[in-house]
Scaffold this active site. Structure first.
Site, PDB file in Angstrom:
ATOM      1  N   ASP A 116       0.283   3.813   2.859  1.00 26.07           N
ATOM      2  CA  ASP A 116       0.778   3.339   4.161  1.00 26.07           C
ATOM      3  C   ASP A 116       2.297   3.390   4.220  1.00 26.07           C
ATOM      4  O   ASP A 116       2.885   3.744   5.242  1.00 26.07           O
ATOM      5  CB  ASP A 116       0.325   1.895   4.423  1.00 26.07           C
ATOM      6  CG  ASP A 116      -1.170   1.812   4.709  1.00 26.07           C
ATOM      7  OD1 ASP A 116      -1.811   2.871   4.840  1.00 26.07           O
ATOM      8  OD2 ASP A 116      -1.683   0.683   4.785  1.00 26.07           O
ATOM      9  N   ASP A 143       0.853  -1.192   0.000  1.00 24.73           N
ATOM     10  CA  ASP A 143       0.000   0.000   0.000  1.00 24.73           C
ATOM     11  C   ASP A 143       0.891   1.246   0.000  1.00 24.73           C
ATOM     12  O   ASP A 143       1.589   1.524   0.979  1.00 24.73           O
ATOM     13  CB  ASP A 143      -0.900  -0.021   1.231  1.00 24.73           C
ATOM     14  CG  ASP A 143      -1.943   1.088   1.181  1.00 24.73           C
ATOM     15  OD1 ASP A 143      -3.123   0.794   1.215  1.00 24.73           O
ATOM     16  OD2 ASP A 143      -1.531   2.281   1.096  1.00 24.73           O
TER      17      ASP A 143
HETATM   18  N1  URA Z   1      -2.903   0.871  -4.227  1.00 27.44           N
HETATM   19  C1  URA Z   1      -1.737   0.600  -3.578  1.00 27.44           C
HETATM   20  O1  URA Z   1      -1.293   1.392  -2.742  1.00 27.44           O
HETATM   21  N2  URA Z   1      -1.080  -0.531  -3.857  1.00 27.44           N
HETATM   22  C2  URA Z   1      -1.533  -1.443  -4.764  1.00 27.44           C
HETATM   23  O2  URA Z   1      -0.873  -2.459  -4.986  1.00 27.44           O
HETATM   24  C3  URA Z   1      -2.742  -1.142  -5.431  1.00 27.44           C
HETATM   25  C4  URA Z   1      -3.415   0.014  -5.156  1.00 27.44           C
END
Ligand code: URA
Length: 212
Positions: A206, A203
């Site tokens: 994050d 993510d």
């Molecule tokens: N958003 C993200 O932060 N990571 C992904 O792999 C897909 C969407």
């Protein structure tokens, strides 16, 4: 629609460190900025310019300057914010707008929750910053929003993209009269069942800002 996948050893090196789960947030943020600056160099290759006359300490000469109206840079909140500094470094005189989009983790559909943009984007080349082109839902919604405001050209800069997302955007805008471009650091293998890019980097929001 034009898709440009970066093919450069320096970008590949930085992406490898970025993907590594052991890379901490400060390093991740710095690498994202550096990658955006490198990708922005490619993304701005066909930016509009006009010719000007200047005088150097030695002689008169002709040069090029960015044409008016200035391009608009639009980071998609939250993760796109981590790309703004790297883009502004290359194009400090661009105007900056913001678009807050969130995707429903069950349906994977994107919706707008905030925006701060000029009301009229006619004549403007808009650079959208979104690190992860996954399903394409967020970019498709963002592009429609910007086209409705009259954007004359749209270029998305993405750190990583999934083939499914690129195809979805391509399908949606195949008949668009407005030029649409995607510049990405890499085209990964696929999406997993949670809509994450594989191998990806997890993510992006994050990893940039921590889990909130
Ligand atoms: N958003 C993200 O932060 N990571 C992904 O792999 C897909 C969407």
């Amino acid at each position: 629609m034009k898709v440009h996948v970066a093919n450069h050893p320096l970008i590949a090196h930085k992406l490898t460190v970025l993907r590594d789960e052991r890379t901490d947030s400060p390093t991740f943020r710095r690498l994202v900025e550096e990658l955006v600056t490198l990708l922005a160099y490619e993304a701005t290759r066909e930016i509009r310019t006009h010719s000007v006359e200047i005088t150097t300490p030695v002689s008169k000469t002709k040069g090029l300057k960015m044409a008016e109206p200035r391009p608009v840079v639009v980071p998609i909140l939250r993760a796109g914010l981590g790309m703004l500094e790297g883009m502004s470094r290359l194009m400090p005189n661009a105007e900056v707008g913001f678009l807050g989009m969130v995707r429903d983790e069950k349906t994977l559909k994107a919706s707008t929750y905030a925006n701060r943009l000029p009301e009229d984007l006619s004549g403007r080349h808009v650079f959208v910053l979104d690190p992860m082109l996954a399903t394409g839902g967020t970019l498709i919604a963002a592009f429609h929003y910007l086209l409705d405001l009259g954007a004359t050209e749209i270029t998305a800069i993405c750190i990583l993209s999934a083939p499914e997302g690129v195809s979805a955007v391509e399908k949606e805008f195949s008949g668009s009269k407005v030029p649409i471009n995607i510049v990405t650091g890499a085209l990964d293998e696929k999406l997993n069942e949670h809509g994450y890019i594989v191998p990806g980097l997890g993510d992006a929001g994050d990893r940039l800002y921590g889990v909130v």
